[in-house]
Write a protein that holds these residues in place. Structure first.
Motif: not given
Length: 67
Positions: A23-29
């Motif tokens: 995750h990056m910034n709370g999103r699945n990246a």
């Protein structure tokens, strides 16, 4: 070539891969993997899944060429 696991201190000559989300910034990246000790499952490292990255890159290039 190998080293000792910091968790169980056994010699590690190979690792087990376990899929995991990155995750990056709370999103699945990205699709990721953890590299685990085969004896005690201690996580020795984490990275981007190279197979998933290759597959997604190829699909993106093919999709771009079809447009």
């Amino acid at each position: 070539m190998g080293g000792k696991c910091p968790g169980c201190e056994k010699n590690v000559s190979y690792v087990n891969l376990q899929p995991m989300d990155v995750h990056m910034n709370g999103r699945n990246a990205w699709n990721g993997v953890s590299y685990q000790c085969p004896h005690c499952k201690t996580i020795l490292g984490v990275g981007i899944d190279p197979v998933a990255l290759k597959t997604e890159t190829i699909a993106g290039v093919v999709d771009g060429l079809r447009r």
